[in-house]
Design a protein around this motif. Structure first.
Motif, PDB file in Angstrom:
ATOM      1  N   TYR A 175      48.456  36.458  39.935  1.00 45.55           N
ATOM      2  CA  TYR A 175      48.471  37.715  39.184  1.00 45.55           C
ATOM      3  C   TYR A 175      47.318  37.804  38.193  1.00 45.55           C
ATOM      4  O   TYR A 175      46.647  38.839  38.087  1.00 45.55           O
ATOM      5  CB  TYR A 175      49.809  37.871  38.459  1.00 45.55           C
ATOM      6  N   GLU A 176      47.055  36.734  37.462  1.00 46.11           N
ATOM      7  CA  GLU A 176      45.979  36.780  36.471  1.00 46.11           C
ATOM      8  C   GLU A 176      44.615  36.946  37.144  1.00 46.11           C
ATOM      9  O   GLU A 176      43.732  37.629  36.616  1.00 46.11           O
ATOM     10  CB  GLU A 176      45.999  35.531  35.591  1.00 46.11           C
ATOM     11  N   GLU A 177      44.457  36.358  38.319  1.00 45.62           N
ATOM     12  CA  GLU A 177      43.212  36.558  39.052  1.00 45.62           C
ATOM     13  C   GLU A 177      43.074  38.019  39.479  1.00 45.62           C
ATOM     14  O   GLU A 177      41.983  38.605  39.402  1.00 45.62           O
ATOM     15  CB  GLU A 177      43.167  35.650  40.282  1.00 45.62           C
ATOM     16  N   ALA A 178      44.179  38.610  39.921  1.00 41.65           N
ATOM     17  CA  ALA A 178      44.148  40.027  40.310  1.00 41.65           C
ATOM     18  C   ALA A 178      43.792  40.913  39.116  1.00 41.65           C
ATOM     19  O   ALA A 178      42.997  41.858  39.232  1.00 41.65           O
ATOM     20  CB  ALA A 178      45.502  40.435  40.896  1.00 41.65           C
ATOM     21  N   ARG A 179      44.340  40.595  37.954  1.00 39.66           N
ATOM     22  CA  ARG A 179      44.002  41.373  36.747  1.00 39.66           C
ATOM     23  C   ARG A 179      42.523  41.219  36.398  1.00 39.66           C
ATOM     24  O   ARG A 179      41.869  42.180  35.983  1.00 39.66           O
ATOM     25  CB  ARG A 179      44.867  40.923  35.565  1.00 39.66           C
ATOM     26  N   GLU A 180      42.011  40.027  36.573  1.00 40.89           N
ATOM     27  CA  GLU A 180      40.597  39.789  36.257  1.00 40.89           C
ATOM     28  C   GLU A 180      39.692  40.570  37.212  1.00 40.89           C
ATOM     29  O   GLU A 180      38.641  41.091  36.791  1.00 40.89           O
ATOM     30  CB  GLU A 180      40.292  38.297  36.347  1.00 40.89           C
ATOM     31  N   VAL A 181      40.075  40.683  38.461  1.00 45.04           N
ATOM     32  CA  VAL A 181      39.299  41.486  39.409  1.00 45.04           C
ATOM     33  C   VAL A 181      39.220  42.931  38.930  1.00 45.04           C
ATOM     34  O   VAL A 181      38.149  43.544  38.901  1.00 45.04           O
ATOM     35  CB  VAL A 181      39.925  41.412  40.817  1.00 45.04           C
ATOM     36  N   VAL A 182      40.358  43.482  38.517  1.00 45.16           N
ATOM     37  CA  VAL A 182      40.378  44.864  38.038  1.00 45.16           C
ATOM     38  C   VAL A 182      39.541  45.003  36.769  1.00 45.16           C
ATOM     39  O   VAL A 182      38.761  45.959  36.627  1.00 45.16           O
ATOM     40  CB  VAL A 182      41.830  45.325  37.778  1.00 45.16           C
ATOM     41  N   ARG A 183      39.668  44.047  35.861  1.00 47.15           N
ATOM     42  CA  ARG A 183      38.892  44.110  34.606  1.00 47.15           C
ATOM     43  C   ARG A 183      37.396  44.090  34.879  1.00 47.15           C
ATOM     44  O   ARG A 183      36.633  44.852  34.270  1.00 47.15           O
ATOM     45  CB  ARG A 183      39.280  42.939  33.689  1.00 47.15           C
ATOM     46  N   ARG A 184      36.971  43.224  35.780  1.00 42.39           N
ATOM     47  CA  ARG A 184      35.527  43.120  36.071  1.00 42.39           C
ATOM     48  C   ARG A 184      34.995  44.382  36.732  1.00 42.39           C
ATOM     49  O   ARG A 184      33.882  44.828  36.448  1.00 42.39           O
ATOM     50  CB  ARG A 184      35.267  41.892  36.937  1.00 42.39           C
ATOM     51  N   LEU A 185      35.786  44.960  37.613  1.00 40.25           N
ATOM     52  CA  LEU A 185      35.357  46.205  38.250  1.00 40.25           C
ATOM     53  C   LEU A 185      35.249  47.331  37.222  1.00 40.25           C
ATOM     54  O   LEU A 185      34.252  48.068  37.189  1.00 40.25           O
ATOM     55  CB  LEU A 185      36.334  46.593  39.360  1.00 40.25           C
ATOM     56  N   MET A 186      36.251  47.466  36.373  1.00 43.67           N
ATOM     57  CA  MET A 186      36.218  48.541  35.370  1.00 43.67           C
ATOM     58  C   MET A 186      35.129  48.294  34.337  1.00 43.67           C
ATOM     59  O   MET A 186      34.532  49.251  33.808  1.00 43.67           O
ATOM     60  CB  MET A 186      37.576  48.674  34.686  1.00 43.67           C
ATOM     61  N   ALA A 187      34.832  47.024  34.045  1.00 38.16           N
ATOM     62  CA  ALA A 187      33.766  46.717  33.084  1.00 38.16           C
ATOM     63  C   ALA A 187      32.416  47.202  33.582  1.00 38.16           C
ATOM     64  O   ALA A 187      31.523  47.501  32.772  1.00 38.16           O
ATOM     65  CB  ALA A 187      33.721  45.215  32.816  1.00 38.16           C
ATOM     66  N   GLY A 188      32.238  47.285  34.887  1.00 38.30           N
ATOM     67  CA  GLY A 188      30.971  47.732  35.456  1.00 38.30           C
ATOM     68  C   GLY A 188      30.847  49.235  35.576  1.00 38.30           C
ATOM     69  O   GLY A 188      29.816  49.737  36.045  1.00 38.30           O
ATOM     70  N   LEU A 189      31.890  49.970  35.157  1.00 41.17           N
ATOM     71  CA  LEU A 189      31.877  51.425  35.223  1.00 41.17           C
ATOM     72  C   LEU A 189      31.804  52.014  33.822  1.00 41.17           C
ATOM     73  O   LEU A 189      32.322  51.436  32.865  1.00 41.17           O
ATOM     74  CB  LEU A 189      33.134  51.930  35.942  1.00 41.17           C
ATOM     75  N   PRO A 190      31.186  53.180  33.652  1.00 39.00           N
ATOM     76  CA  PRO A 190      30.966  53.735  32.307  1.00 39.00           C
ATOM     77  C   PRO A 190      32.212  54.394  31.720  1.00 39.00           C
ATOM     78  O   PRO A 190      33.217  54.605  32.422  1.00 39.00           O
ATOM     79  CB  PRO A 190      29.871  54.774  32.542  1.00 39.00           C
ATOM     80  N   SER A 191      32.139  54.723  30.452  1.00 44.01           N
ATOM     81  CA  SER A 191      33.202  55.492  29.808  1.00 44.01           C
ATOM     82  C   SER A 191      33.430  56.785  30.575  1.00 44.01           C
ATOM     83  O   SER A 191      32.492  57.379  31.114  1.00 44.01           O
ATOM     84  CB  SER A 191      32.811  55.810  28.361  1.00 44.01           C
ATOM     85  N   GLY A 192      34.681  57.212  30.617  1.00 47.20           N
ATOM     86  CA  GLY A 192      35.024  58.405  31.369  1.00 47.20           C
ATOM     87  C   GLY A 192      35.391  58.123  32.805  1.00 47.20           C
ATOM     88  O   GLY A 192      35.797  59.033  33.530  1.00 47.20           O
ATOM     89  N   SER A 193      35.276  56.851  33.232  1.00 47.41           N
ATOM     90  CA  SER A 193      35.711  56.467  34.577  1.00 47.41           C
ATOM     91  C   SER A 193      37.231  56.338  34.614  1.00 47.41           C
ATOM     92  O   SER A 193      37.903  56.316  33.574  1.00 47.41           O
ATOM     93  CB  SER A 193      35.056  55.153  34.989  1.00 47.41           C
ATOM     94  N   PHE A 194      37.783  56.244  35.816  1.00 47.66           N
ATOM     95  CA  PHE A 194      39.230  56.201  35.997  1.00 47.66           C
ATOM     96  C   PHE A 194      39.625  55.034  36.898  1.00 47.66           C
ATOM     97  O   PHE A 194      38.845  54.601  37.749  1.00 47.66           O
ATOM     98  CB  PHE A 194      39.732  57.498  36.639  1.00 47.66           C
ATOM     99  N   LEU A 195      40.859  54.565  36.697  1.00 51.16           N
ATOM    100  CA  LEU A 195      41.480  53.606  37.605  1.00 51.16           C
ATOM    101  C   LEU A 195      42.697  54.272  38.218  1.00 51.16           C
ATOM    102  O   LEU A 195      43.620  54.689  37.505  1.00 51.16           O
ATOM    103  CB  LEU A 195      41.906  52.340  36.864  1.00 51.16           C
ATOM    104  N   LEU A 196      42.718  54.373  39.542  1.00 51.19           N
ATOM    105  CA  LEU A 196      43.862  54.876  40.296  1.00 51.19           C
ATOM    106  C   LEU A 196      44.414  53.709  41.095  1.00 51.19           C
ATOM    107  O   LEU A 196      43.703  53.129  41.919  1.00 51.19           O
ATOM    108  CB  LEU A 196      43.414  56.009  41.229  1.00 51.19           C
ATOM    109  N   LEU A 197      45.663  53.355  40.854  1.00 50.71           N
ATOM    110  CA  LEU A 197      46.205  52.125  41.427  1.00 50.71           C
ATOM    111  C   LEU A 197      47.692  52.294  41.718  1.00 50.71           C
ATOM    112  O   LEU A 197      48.412  52.933  40.947  1.00 50.71           O
ATOM    113  CB  LEU A 197      45.976  50.969  40.451  1.00 50.71           C
ATOM    114  N   CYS A 198      48.138  51.730  42.824  1.00 58.13           N
ATOM    115  CA  CYS A 198      49.573  51.632  43.083  1.00 58.13           C
ATOM    116  C   CYS A 198      49.835  50.409  43.932  1.00 58.13           C
ATOM    117  O   CYS A 198      48.936  49.867  44.576  1.00 58.13           O
ATOM    118  CB  CYS A 198      50.124  52.894  43.744  1.00 58.13           C
TER     119      CYS A 198
END
Length: 273
Positions: A175-198
């Motif tokens: 689980y923590e590795e999965a969270r880190e993947v999401v964090r790294r992806l979002m870190a590479g995107l600018p303000s105003g970006s979105f995360l859509l996840l289910c």
């Protein structure tokens, strides 16, 4: 005599055999959502799991409807014109680019998967309106830096991007590795970006389905608690109604649940400040 074993074209122009002796996640899910790219072994497992937990079909179908509603909202209400769809699976009706470009013909979409079977069908994902653009990356979810680097050939990463990860993170066991993947992806995107996840939740039925899936020889998929799914949005601004059953997310944007609404899949949409 010709070799009857199904084959797919690889990226280097050669052909490789499709293993039809074991179920395959993309084909299995394609069967559940009404696609046509599956084999007898996938259908047999699908039918067996339907008997164990019929609700998994609802998870597949309603997650797809959730994707359509959320992409329409992003394009129409939030003005998003760039989408990064990771773990896209086999193409079916209402792919991300089709939904987005109906609202905004100039939308750009990058699909990401590392599945050779999905790669073989990628041309179906590369149709685009003349004003927009679509691309397909053969890349691994575990390598977010490469995904972002390659996506920049199509997307302008200085402008907002909607990152889409639907029913995919269960392939990351930790689980923590999965969270880190999401964090790294979002870190590479600018303000105003979105995360859509289910993702599917760890109900008794979903756990039984996951165990049957694993026992078939397919690559295991790890379902998670609702609180864990909500944890993927940490540090982001959740849009209303928050992390909810996918059937309950903004039904005004499209089809609502076909039955009880008690589907075992939760998701949400959040903005990066």
């Amino acid at each position: 005599m010709p070799d009857p074993t199904p084959q797919y074209a690889t990226g280097d122009g050669t052909r490789a055999r499709i293993d039809t002796t074991k179920p395959h996640s993309a084909r299995f899910w394609n069967y559940f959502v009404g696609g046509k790219d599956h084999y007898e072994v996938d259908r047999e497992l699908g039918d067996r799991i339907k008997r164990i937990f019929p609700g998994l079909v609802d998870v597949a179908v309603d997650s797809r409807l959730f994707l359509g509603r959320a992409v329409r909202h992003l394009a129409a209400a939030e003005g998003v014109r760039q989408f990064l769809d990771i773990g896209t699976g086999l193409p079916t009706a209402d792919n991300t680019h089709e939904v987005a470009q109906r609202v905004a013909p100039d939308a750009r979409i990058v699909y990401v998967d590392n599945d050779p079977i999905v790669l073989a069908h990628a041309n179906a994902l590369l149709t685009s309106s003349p004003e927009g653009r679509t691309a397909y990356l053969d890349a691994d979810l575990h390598d977010p830096d490469t995904i972002l680097e390659d996506a920049a050939d199509t997307l302008d990463l200085s402008r907002p991007v909607a990152l889409i990860i639907l029913n995919t993170l269960g392939h990351v066991a930790d689980y923590e590795e999965a969270r880190e993947v999401v964090r790294r992806l979002m870190a590479g995107l600018p303000s105003g970006s979105f995360l859509l996840l289910c993702d599917g939740t760890a109900s008794e039925g979903m756990i039984a389905a996951a165990e049957a899936y694993k026992a078939s020889g397919a690559i295991p998929y790890h379902v998670r608690e609702v609180a864990e799914i909500a944890g993927f949005f940490e540090g982001l601004e959740l849009l209303e109604p928050g992390v909810v059953r996918v059937t309950e997310w903004r039904p005004e944007y499209g089809a609502v649940d076909r039955a009880s609404g008690a589907v075992d899949a939760y998701g949400g949409l959040a903005r990066k400040a």
